[in-house]
Design a protein around this motif. Structure first.
Motif, mmCIF file in Angstrom:
data_model
loop_
_atom_site.group_PDB
_atom_site.id
_atom_site.type_symbol
_atom_site.label_atom_id
_atom_site.label_comp_id
_atom_site.label_asym_id
_atom_site.label_seq_id
_atom_site.Cartn_x
_atom_site.Cartn_y
_atom_site.Cartn_z
ATOM 1 N N ASP A 347 0.809 -1.218 0.000
ATOM 2 C CA ASP A 347 0.000 0.000 0.000
ATOM 3 C C ASP A 347 0.844 1.270 0.000
ATOM 4 O OD1 ASP A 347 -2.278 -1.545 0.063
ATOM 5 O OD2 ASP A 347 -2.430 -1.515 2.258
ATOM 6 N N ALA A 348 2.158 1.128 0.130
ATOM 7 C CA ALA A 348 3.018 2.316 0.300
ATOM 8 C C ALA A 348 2.974 3.251 -0.890
ATOM 9 C CB ALA A 348 4.458 1.879 0.562
ATOM 10 N N THR A 349 2.725 2.710 -2.073
ATOM 11 C CA THR A 349 2.692 3.555 -3.272
ATOM 12 C C THR A 349 1.271 3.957 -3.652
ATOM 13 O OG1 THR A 349 2.766 1.561 -4.654
ATOM 14 C CG2 THR A 349 4.864 2.682 -4.213
ATOM 15 N N GLU A 371 -3.396 4.506 -26.053
ATOM 16 C CA GLU A 371 -4.181 5.501 -25.319
ATOM 17 C C GLU A 371 -4.370 5.085 -23.871
ATOM 18 O OE1 GLU A 371 -8.783 7.173 -25.129
ATOM 19 O OE2 GLU A 371 -8.170 5.822 -26.740
ATOM 20 N N ALA A 372 -4.705 3.797 -23.656
ATOM 21 C CA ALA A 372 -4.926 3.299 -22.298
ATOM 22 C C ALA A 372 -3.649 3.384 -21.474
ATOM 23 C CB ALA A 372 -5.443 1.861 -22.356
ATOM 24 N N TYR A 373 -2.533 3.025 -22.092
ATOM 25 C CA TYR A 373 -1.249 3.060 -21.375
ATOM 26 C C TYR A 373 -0.928 4.487 -20.947
ATOM 27 C CZ TYR A 373 3.632 2.151 -20.201
ATOM 28 O OH TYR A 373 4.822 2.043 -19.529
ATOM 29 N N ARG A 374 -1.058 5.436 -21.880
ATOM 30 C CA ARG A 374 -0.720 6.818 -21.562
ATOM 31 C C ARG A 374 -1.637 7.384 -20.482
ATOM 32 N NH1 ARG A 374 4.384 7.574 -23.055
ATOM 33 N NH2 ARG A 374 4.728 7.139 -25.281
ATOM 34 N N LEU A 375 -2.894 6.999 -20.507
ATOM 35 C CA LEU A 375 -3.847 7.484 -19.505
ATOM 36 C C LEU A 375 -3.452 6.996 -18.113
ATOM 37 C CD1 LEU A 375 -7.708 7.529 -19.870
ATOM 38 C CD2 LEU A 375 -6.625 6.787 -17.758
ATOM 39 N N VAL A 376 -3.204 5.694 -17.999
ATOM 40 C CA VAL A 376 -2.852 5.137 -16.683
ATOM 41 C C VAL A 376 -1.495 5.663 -16.236
ATOM 42 C CG1 VAL A 376 -2.434 3.014 -15.387
ATOM 43 C CG2 VAL A 376 -4.246 3.069 -17.099
ATOM 44 N N GLN A 377 -0.569 5.813 -17.162
ATOM 45 C CA GLN A 377 0.754 6.330 -16.798
ATOM 46 C C GLN A 377 0.657 7.757 -16.267
ATOM 47 O OE1 GLN A 377 3.662 7.189 -19.939
ATOM 48 N NE2 GLN A 377 5.196 6.035 -18.752
ATOM 49 N N ALA A 378 -0.166 8.569 -16.896
ATOM 50 C CA ALA A 378 -0.343 9.948 -16.429
ATOM 51 C C ALA A 378 -0.941 9.982 -15.025
ATOM 52 C CB ALA A 378 -1.234 10.719 -17.409
ATOM 53 N N ALA A 379 -1.928 9.115 -14.769
ATOM 54 C CA ALA A 379 -2.535 9.050 -13.434
ATOM 55 C C ALA A 379 -1.516 8.573 -12.405
ATOM 56 C CB ALA A 379 -3.745 8.117 -13.467
ATOM 57 N N ALA A 380 -0.681 7.604 -12.786
ATOM 58 C CA ALA A 380 0.332 7.078 -11.881
ATOM 59 C C ALA A 380 1.401 8.127 -11.591
ATOM 60 C CB ALA A 380 0.966 5.823 -12.488
ATOM 61 N N THR A 381 1.810 8.859 -12.611
ATOM 62 C CA THR A 381 2.813 9.901 -12.419
ATOM 63 C C THR A 381 2.303 10.990 -11.480
ATOM 64 O OG1 THR A 381 3.730 9.498 -14.619
ATOM 65 C CG2 THR A 381 4.232 11.625 -13.603
ATOM 66 N N GLU A 382 1.051 11.362 -11.654
ATOM 67 C CA GLU A 382 0.440 12.369 -10.775
ATOM 68 C C GLU A 382 0.414 11.875 -9.335
ATOM 69 O OE1 GLU A 382 -4.057 13.731 -10.294
ATOM 70 O OE2 GLU A 382 -3.162 14.501 -12.153
ATOM 71 N N ALA A 383 0.026 10.635 -9.146
ATOM 72 C CA ALA A 383 -0.023 10.073 -7.795
ATOM 73 C C ALA A 383 1.380 10.036 -7.176
ATOM 74 C CB ALA A 383 -0.623 8.669 -7.839
ATOM 75 N N TRP A 384 2.366 9.668 -7.981
ATOM 76 C CA TRP A 384 3.745 9.569 -7.490
ATOM 77 C C TRP A 384 4.277 10.943 -7.079
ATOM 78 C CZ3 TRP A 384 7.052 5.742 -6.253
ATOM 79 C CH2 TRP A 384 8.420 6.055 -6.138
ATOM 80 N N GLU A 385 4.037 11.932 -7.914
ATOM 81 C CA GLU A 385 4.633 13.244 -7.684
ATOM 82 C C GLU A 385 3.863 14.091 -6.670
ATOM 83 O OE1 GLU A 385 4.959 14.981 -11.540
ATOM 84 O OE2 GLU A 385 6.701 13.757 -12.113
ATOM 85 N N ASN A 386 2.572 13.869 -6.569
ATOM 86 C CA ASN A 386 1.744 14.713 -5.697
ATOM 87 C C ASN A 386 1.330 14.033 -4.405
ATOM 88 O OD1 ASN A 386 1.893 16.619 -7.724
ATOM 89 N ND2 ASN A 386 -0.087 16.045 -8.645
ATOM 90 N N GLY A 387 1.659 12.754 -4.257
ATOM 91 C CA GLY A 387 1.290 12.053 -3.036
ATOM 92 C C GLY A 387 -0.163 11.653 -2.978
ATOM 93 N N SER A 388 -0.838 11.648 -4.113
ATOM 94 C CA SER A 388 -2.233 11.217 -4.148
ATOM 95 C C SER A 388 -2.289 9.724 -4.460
ATOM 96 C CB SER A 388 -3.007 12.019 -5.202
ATOM 97 O OG SER A 388 -2.446 11.821 -6.498
ATOM 98 N N THR A 389 -3.472 9.221 -4.790
ATOM 99 C CA THR A 389 -3.633 7.804 -5.083
ATOM 100 C C THR A 389 -3.831 7.586 -6.569
ATOM 101 O OG1 THR A 389 -6.041 7.832 -4.854
ATOM 102 C CG2 THR A 389 -4.729 7.468 -2.845
ATOM 103 N N ALA A 391 -6.141 5.739 -7.792
ATOM 104 C CA ALA A 391 -7.590 5.821 -8.024
ATOM 105 C C ALA A 391 -8.028 7.266 -8.231
ATOM 106 C CB ALA A 391 -8.338 5.206 -6.849
ATOM 107 N N ALA A 392 -7.450 8.196 -7.460
ATOM 108 C CA ALA A 392 -7.821 9.610 -7.605
ATOM 109 C C ALA A 392 -7.368 10.147 -8.958
ATOM 110 C CB ALA A 392 -7.193 10.430 -6.480
ATOM 111 N N GLY A 393 -6.155 9.767 -9.367
ATOM 112 C CA GLY A 393 -5.662 10.219 -10.661
ATOM 113 C C GLY A 393 -6.492 9.672 -11.800
ATOM 114 N N LEU A 394 -6.948 8.453 -11.694
ATOM 115 C CA LEU A 394 -7.795 7.860 -12.729
ATOM 116 C C LEU A 394 -9.176 8.522 -12.751
ATOM 117 C CD1 LEU A 394 -6.838 4.106 -12.194
ATOM 118 C CD2 LEU A 394 -6.330 5.464 -14.237
ATOM 119 N N ALA A 395 -9.716 8.781 -11.556
ATOM 120 C CA ALA A 395 -11.040 9.410 -11.480
ATOM 121 C C ALA A 395 -11.031 10.787 -12.127
ATOM 122 C CB ALA A 395 -11.485 9.510 -10.023
ATOM 123 N N ALA A 396 -9.912 11.503 -11.955
ATOM 124 C CA ALA A 396 -9.796 12.821 -12.572
ATOM 125 C C ALA A 396 -9.788 12.737 -14.085
ATOM 126 C CB ALA A 396 -8.524 13.511 -12.076
#
Length: 435
Positions: A347-349, A371-389, A391-396
């Motif tokens: 759960d750490a990440t 398209e799917a890869y880039r979408l999930v990667q963008a959500a993951a990068t946001e979560a990594w850099e901003n400390g969010s989750t 799921a939140a990045g995907l919901a956005a």
């Protein structure tokens, strides 16, 4: 090898006392075969059988005037015999008929100890892999969190590697468990092949296929190679245990005595010293294997360039490999595993380890793969850099994920065939023990 990294049962096999006792046994067996052929008379054979094994100090003393260990040994061995009997000792033989045949016997005994230790470690790896088959943890590639796996599957990887190691060691034992009593340059000019057959049979050894006066050194190189690969397998296991004990990981803890002190300056330290030691010893085994390769090419029918090297690398490698395997088994037997910490690390990440599950699901539902890869990667990068989750990045980005998609066990549903492989290995090991 120094006493610190030696087990007594292996160290004893390589003492000079044991070496001279084995040399004497070869001489007695050779004389026994010679007596059966009518070459040596029975009274002389009895004197040869009853002669005491010479002491190391006496052989060293006589070596000062001969500069030849075998000649010094023979002088010490025969000095209590009547001259009429002593003259038949070593009849028709050359030095390495004794040295190499005795060495083959010692190598076989040493390999047996290594194989027993390897099998014990393998059995522990298999048992603990089955014990923790469903203990969920995060897998890491390049040292970075990847997807969920289980600690049992981690250990199973090492179990199958060690199983291959046992097979290599078994083949290497067969390769080195040979002798030769063929006389100068291996032609049997002064000794009957029957003597060789008799001695090697009594010692449980094979016979060198085509002697040149010595046993071929590719055999010893094969053994040193097998020991080096086995050492690397232990190192792979120990390295994993070291990394899992890092403070920020903390998923396992190696056993320690009540007297353990990890640092002379920092009382809190719990260093993975056993795991580190296992990794370091593997380096010795790899280095010695290289020396074994150098020993294969001898001049013509023989030279002595290999002798000094073998006096070091053969006992040292066998002693180190045995100690390493015994220590690895002790580490694994007492290893503490922390499933709760493993769960926290997953759960750490904040859900990033589930990115592949979301990606595959989006593609299955009709999204373009890129398209799917880039979408999930963008959500993951946001979560990594901003400390969010994740799921939140995907919901956005308009992608809702279910709790089921964020369950680590979703990754583990197709492993029955892997557990079946491990169970077959476990049954194979049990049947070997029963036999």
């Amino acid at each position: 090898m120094i006493e610190r990294y030696s087990c007594p049962e292996m160290a004893e096999l390589w003492t000079d006392e044991r070496k001279y006792a084995t040399w004497a046994r070869v001489e007695v067996l050779a004389s026994t075969a010679q007596a059966e052929l009518g070459v040596v008379d029975r009274p002389a054979l009895e004197d040869i059988r009853n002669a005491p094994v010479p002491s190391v100090s006496r052989v060293r003393e006589l070596e000062l005037t001969r500069d030849h260990e075998i000649l010094a040994f023979l002088a010490a061995y025969t000095e209590t015999m009547p001259a009429s009997s002593a003259r038949w000792v070593h009849h028709g033989m050359t030095s390495y008929d004794v040295v190499d045949t005795a060495l083959g016997f010692t190598l076989a005994r040493s390999c047996d100890l290594v194989l027993n230790a390897a099998r014990t470690f393998l059995e522990l790896l298999t048992a603990r892999a089955l014990e923790h088959w469903d203990t969920v943890c995060v897998a890491r590639t390049h040292g970075v969190h990847a997807e969920p796996t289980t600690f049992g599957q981690k250990l199973a990887v090492h179990a199958f590697a060690m199983h291959r190691g046992v097979e290599r060691l078994t083949a290497a034992r067969a390769a080195v468990a040979v002798g030769t009593l063929s006389g100068p340059v291996g032609t049997y000019a002064h000794i009957s092949p029957y003597v060789e057959e008799f001695v090697c049979r009594e010692l449980g050894l094979g016979i060198e296929d085509m002697p040149t006066q010595v046993v071929a050194r590719d055999r010893h190189a094969e053994l040193l190679s097998a020991l080096a690969v086995t050492g690397a397998v232990v190192e792979q296991f120990a390295l994993e245990m070291r990394m899992l004990q890092r403070t920020e990981v903390g998923e396992v803890d190696e056993p320690r005595t009540s007297a353990y002190q990890g640092s002379s300056a920092m009382p809190h330290k719990r260093n993975p010293t056993t795991s580190e030691r296992l990794c370091g010893l593997a380096r010795i085994l790899r280095s010695n294997a290289g020396a074994g390769y150098e020993n294969v090419a001898l001049w013509h029918e023989r030279d002595l360039a290999h002798s000094s090297v073998e006096r070091i690398v053969l006992p040292d490698s066998l002693t180190v490999a045995h100690y390493q395997l015994v220590s690895a088994a002790g580490l694994l037997s007492g290893l503490r595993v922390f499933p709760e910490r493993m769960a926290r690390n997953i759960d750490a990440t904040r859900g990033l380890v589930y990115s592949s599950e979301v990606f595959v699901d989006l593609v299955a539902r009709g999204r373009d793969q890129e398209e799917a890869y880039r979408l999930v990667q963008a959500a993951a990068t946001e979560a990594w850099e901003n400390g969010s989750t994740l799921a939140a990045g995907l919901a956005a980005r308009g992608v809702e994920v279910s709790a089921d998609q964020l369950d680590p066990r979703r990754f583990l549903g197709n492993r029955d065939h892997l557990k079946a492989r491990l169970s077959r290995l476990s049954k194979e090991l049990q049947s070997h023990v029963e036999v």
